[in-house]
Motif scaffolding. Structure first.
Motif, PDB file in Angstrom:
ATOM      1  N   THR A 109       3.019 -28.419  11.911  1.00 24.18           N
ATOM      2  CA  THR A 109       3.459 -27.156  11.317  1.00 24.18           C
ATOM      3  C   THR A 109       2.308 -26.491  10.575  1.00 24.18           C
ATOM      4  OG1 THR A 109       5.683 -28.069  11.054  1.00 24.18           O
ATOM      5  CG2 THR A 109       5.159 -26.090   9.808  1.00 24.18           C
ATOM      6  N   LEU A 110       2.040 -25.240  10.929  1.00 21.09           N
ATOM      7  CA  LEU A 110       0.931 -24.470  10.371  1.00 21.09           C
ATOM      8  C   LEU A 110       1.464 -23.361   9.480  1.00 21.09           C
ATOM      9  CD1 LEU A 110      -2.228 -23.742  10.624  1.00 21.09           C
ATOM     10  CD2 LEU A 110      -1.441 -22.075  12.344  1.00 21.09           C
ATOM     11  N   VAL A 111       0.856 -23.173   8.303  1.00 19.18           N
ATOM     12  CA  VAL A 111       1.223 -22.061   7.427  1.00 19.18           C
ATOM     13  C   VAL A 111       0.671 -20.768   8.037  1.00 19.18           C
ATOM     14  CG1 VAL A 111       1.040 -21.055   5.129  1.00 19.18           C
ATOM     15  CG2 VAL A 111       1.191 -23.546   5.400  1.00 19.18           C
ATOM     16  N   SER A 112       1.538 -19.802   8.279  1.00 25.33           N
ATOM     17  CA  SER A 112       1.121 -18.538   8.907  1.00 25.33           C
ATOM     18  C   SER A 112       0.245 -17.727   7.966  1.00 25.33           C
ATOM     19  CB  SER A 112       2.353 -17.714   9.288  1.00 25.33           C
ATOM     20  OG  SER A 112       3.208 -18.441  10.133  1.00 25.33           O
ATOM     21  N   GLY A 113      -0.573 -16.863   8.570  1.00 28.45           N
ATOM     22  CA  GLY A 113      -1.386 -15.945   7.784  1.00 28.45           C
ATOM     23  C   GLY A 113      -0.572 -14.738   7.356  1.00 28.45           C
ATOM     24  N   ILE A 114      -1.188 -13.872   6.547  1.00 33.43           N
ATOM     25  CA  ILE A 114      -0.552 -12.639   6.086  1.00 33.43           C
ATOM     26  C   ILE A 114      -1.175 -11.470   6.843  1.00 33.43           C
ATOM     27  CG2 ILE A 114      -0.163 -11.094   4.131  1.00 33.43           C
ATOM     28  CD1 ILE A 114      -0.309 -13.529   2.307  1.00 33.43           C
ATOM     29  N   ASP A 115      -0.347 -10.740   7.576  1.00 30.89           N
ATOM     30  CA  ASP A 115      -0.798  -9.611   8.375  1.00 30.89           C
ATOM     31  C   ASP A 115      -0.463  -8.318   7.627  1.00 30.89           C
ATOM     32  OD1 ASP A 115      -1.119  -7.543  10.238  1.00 30.89           O
ATOM     33  OD2 ASP A 115      -0.642  -8.859  11.923  1.00 30.89           O
ATOM     34  N   ILE A 116      -1.487  -7.620   7.130  1.00 31.86           N
ATOM     35  CA  ILE A 116      -1.253  -6.416   6.332  1.00 31.86           C
ATOM     36  C   ILE A 116      -0.608  -5.316   7.159  1.00 31.86           C
ATOM     37  CG2 ILE A 116      -2.318  -4.706   4.825  1.00 31.86           C
ATOM     38  CD1 ILE A 116      -2.468  -7.550   3.804  1.00 31.86           C
ATOM     39  N   ARG A 117      -1.069  -5.139   8.387  1.00 31.38           N
ATOM     40  CA  ARG A 117      -0.472  -4.092   9.228  1.00 31.38           C
ATOM     41  C   ARG A 117       0.993  -4.390   9.525  1.00 31.38           C
ATOM     42  NH1 ARG A 117      -5.801  -4.147  10.415  1.00 31.38           N
ATOM     43  NH2 ARG A 117      -6.818  -2.099  10.595  1.00 31.38           N
ATOM     44  N   GLN A 118       1.310  -5.671   9.655  1.00 26.65           N
ATOM     45  CA  GLN A 118       2.715  -6.041   9.860  1.00 26.65           C
ATOM     46  C   GLN A 118       3.551  -5.689   8.639  1.00 26.65           C
ATOM     47  OE1 GLN A 118       4.003 -10.308  10.140  1.00 26.65           O
ATOM     48  NE2 GLN A 118       4.457  -9.725  12.265  1.00 26.65           N
ATOM     49  N   GLN A 119       2.940  -5.744   7.454  1.00 24.93           N
ATOM     50  CA  GLN A 119       3.651  -5.351   6.241  1.00 24.93           C
ATOM     51  C   GLN A 119       4.049  -3.882   6.286  1.00 24.93           C
ATOM     52  OE1 GLN A 119       4.746  -6.881   3.369  1.00 24.93           O
ATOM     53  NE2 GLN A 119       4.343  -8.816   4.414  1.00 24.93           N
ATOM     54  N   LEU A 120       3.186  -3.041   6.825  1.00 23.33           N
ATOM     55  CA  LEU A 120       3.519  -1.621   6.954  1.00 23.33           C
ATOM     56  C   LEU A 120       4.671  -1.420   7.939  1.00 23.33           C
ATOM     57  CD1 LEU A 120      -0.070  -0.094   6.980  1.00 23.33           C
ATOM     58  CD2 LEU A 120       1.634   0.083   5.144  1.00 23.33           C
ATOM     59  N   GLU A 121       4.670  -2.197   9.020  1.00 19.99           N
ATOM     60  CA  GLU A 121       5.786  -2.137   9.954  1.00 19.99           C
ATOM     61  C   GLU A 121       7.068  -2.600   9.281  1.00 19.99           C
ATOM     62  OE1 GLU A 121       4.643  -4.516  13.262  1.00 19.99           O
ATOM     63  OE2 GLU A 121       3.167  -3.081  14.018  1.00 19.99           O
ATOM     64  N   LEU A 122       6.930  -3.637   8.455  1.00 21.91           N
ATOM     65  CA  LEU A 122       8.079  -4.166   7.734  1.00 21.91           C
ATOM     66  C   LEU A 122       8.680  -3.105   6.808  1.00 21.91           C
ATOM     67  CD1 LEU A 122       9.495  -7.020   7.327  1.00 21.91           C
ATOM     68  CD2 LEU A 122       8.154  -7.170   5.234  1.00 21.91           C
ATOM     69  N   LEU A 123       7.813  -2.312   6.185  1.00 25.56           N
ATOM     70  CA  LEU A 123       8.285  -1.273   5.266  1.00 25.56           C
ATOM     71  C   LEU A 123       9.097  -0.203   5.989  1.00 25.56           C
ATOM     72  CD1 LEU A 123       5.256  -0.768   2.848  1.00 25.56           C
ATOM     73  CD2 LEU A 123       7.521  -1.659   2.291  1.00 25.56           C
ATOM     74  N   GLU A 124       8.745   0.084   7.240  1.00 30.03           N
ATOM     75  CA  GLU A 124       9.524   1.060   8.003  1.00 30.03           C
ATOM     76  C   GLU A 124      10.962   0.601   8.159  1.00 30.03           C
ATOM     77  OE1 GLU A 124       7.733   1.936  11.746  1.00 30.03           O
ATOM     78  OE2 GLU A 124       5.997   2.960  10.872  1.00 30.03           O
ATOM     79  N   VAL A 125      11.130  -0.702   8.322  1.00 34.35           N
ATOM     80  CA  VAL A 125      12.469  -1.270   8.454  1.00 34.35           C
ATOM     81  C   VAL A 125      13.142  -1.388   7.089  1.00 34.35           C
ATOM     82  CG1 VAL A 125      13.774  -3.296   9.219  1.00 34.35           C
ATOM     83  CG2 VAL A 125      11.772  -2.540  10.516  1.00 34.35           C
ATOM     84  N   ARG A 126      12.348  -1.763   6.085  1.00 31.87           N
ATOM     85  CA  ARG A 126      12.912  -2.045   4.768  1.00 31.87           C
ATOM     86  C   ARG A 126      13.432  -0.798   4.061  1.00 31.87           C
ATOM     87  NH1 ARG A 126       9.893  -4.968  -0.440  1.00 31.87           N
ATOM     88  NH2 ARG A 126      11.697  -4.777  -1.846  1.00 31.87           N
ATOM     89  N   ARG A 127      12.731   0.333   4.221  1.00 35.37           N
ATOM     90  CA  ARG A 127      13.104   1.550   3.480  1.00 35.37           C
ATOM     91  C   ARG A 127      14.583   1.924   3.637  1.00 35.37           C
ATOM     92  NH1 ARG A 127       9.701   5.234   1.224  1.00 35.37           N
ATOM     93  NH2 ARG A 127       7.469   4.834   1.313  1.00 35.37           N
ATOM     94  N   PRO A 128      15.060   2.150   4.854  1.00 33.61           N
ATOM     95  CA  PRO A 128      16.469   2.551   4.996  1.00 33.61           C
ATOM     96  C   PRO A 128      17.436   1.447   4.587  1.00 33.61           C
ATOM     97  CG  PRO A 128      15.473   2.179   7.149  1.00 33.61           C
ATOM     98  CD  PRO A 128      14.359   2.161   6.172  1.00 33.61           C
ATOM     99  N   LEU A 129      17.070   0.198   4.839  1.00 29.82           N
ATOM    100  CA  LEU A 129      17.953  -0.900   4.449  1.00 29.82           C
ATOM    101  C   LEU A 129      18.015  -1.045   2.927  1.00 29.82           C
ATOM    102  CD1 LEU A 129      17.146  -3.673   7.094  1.00 29.82           C
ATOM    103  CD2 LEU A 129      19.159  -2.193   6.962  1.00 29.82           C
ATOM    104  N   GLU A 130      16.897  -0.789   2.267  1.00 32.29           N
ATOM    105  CA  GLU A 130      16.873  -0.865   0.805  1.00 32.29           C
ATOM    106  C   GLU A 130      17.806   0.188   0.207  1.00 32.29           C
ATOM    107  OE1 GLU A 130      15.043  -3.127  -2.350  1.00 32.29           O
ATOM    108  OE2 GLU A 130      14.650  -3.249  -0.199  1.00 32.29           O
ATOM    109  N   GLU A 131      17.769   1.379   0.776  1.00 33.24           N
ATOM    110  CA  GLU A 131      18.649   2.444   0.290  1.00 33.24           C
ATOM    111  C   GLU A 131      20.113   2.082   0.543  1.00 33.24           C
ATOM    112  OE1 GLU A 131      19.696   7.092   1.336  1.00 33.24           O
ATOM    113  OE2 GLU A 131      17.597   6.447   1.397  1.00 33.24           O
TER     114      GLU A 131
END
Length: 231
Positions: free
Chosen positions: A83-105
């Motif tokens: 089992t490997l600890v995954s890295g942090i993908d900054i660009r993926q975070q921006l994609e995540l925010l597109e999904v998170r915004r409407p769900l957060e509201e």
């Protein structure tokens, strides 16, 4: 696995006779925190044996917790390697925010409408605790309270589908925040923005909660883009 972990050869007594599902939940929370705080660094291999000793429980709940962490993108299962600890993908975070915004509201709208009096009181308490942790620069408490806030907010929606959807999103957000937010002291501003959302929900101020959530998401996106510039 990071050698800085303190290993205790004696299992924690309160864990020995706990139900297996509880043990899995405990293992999940503790390993998640170890990954978020980089005790288990990105790219490192995880030893189930060492985790079993460290957390004072058998390997079955450890293995089940790791499977849950795989589902939210914290670890990768590599054939014949472990089992490997995954890295942090900054660009993926921006994609995540597109999904998170409407769900957060949606989340704050539902929570404002449906939260029980006890849940509203709890949200206000969490707001105070997060601000206190930020003021004291206690990042361990800050990240633990952050997890409690995410759980309490989404549970207050009383919508099982929304709860499931937000778990992975919030977990990834916590991991990113812990790594980047400490470098620029933005955790104080972040704590206040979180508190504004929680207090508005507690006061049944739907418009105020939605507005506060929008400001929080603006802040998160600004922080994410600033982190992207450093890569």
């Amino acid at each position: 696995m990071n050698n800085s972990l303190s290993v205790n050869d004696t299992p924690k007594p309160e864990m020995v006779n706990a139900p297996e599902q509880l043990l899995t939940d405990v293992a999940f929370n503790q390993i998640e925190e170890m990954i978020i705080t980089r005790q288990l660094a990105p790219g490192s291999m995880i030893s189930e044996v060492q985790l079993s000793v460290e957390l004072g429980m058998g390997r079955t709940p450890i293995r089940e917790a790791l499977q849950r962490l795989r589902q939210i993108g914290f670890v990768e299962m590599l054939p014949r390697r472990g089992t490997l600890v995954s890295g942090i993908d900054i660009r993926q975070q921006l994609e995540l925010l597109e999904v998170r915004r409407p769900l957060e509201e949606l989340m704050v709208r539902c929570a404002t409408l449906r939260a029980t009096p006890e849940e509203r009181m709890h949200l206000q308490e969490l707001a105070q605790r997060m601000i206190k942790a930020a003021e004291e620069e206690n990042m361990s408490d800050w990240i633990r309270v952050g997890r409690e806030i995410h759980e309490a907010e989404v549970l207050a929606t009383h919508n099982s589908m929304l709860i499931t959807s937000m778990q992975s999103i919030h977990a990834q957000s916590r991991r990113f925040w812990y790594f980047h937010i400490g470098h620029n002291r933005a955790y104080v501003e972040g704590a206040q923005l979180h508190a504004n959302v929680l207090n508005a929900i507690a006061k049944t101020d739907r418009d105020g909660a939605v507005s506060a959530a929008h400001e929080l998401m603006q802040f998160v996106e600004r922080l994410t883009r600033s982190a992207l510039d450093t890569f």
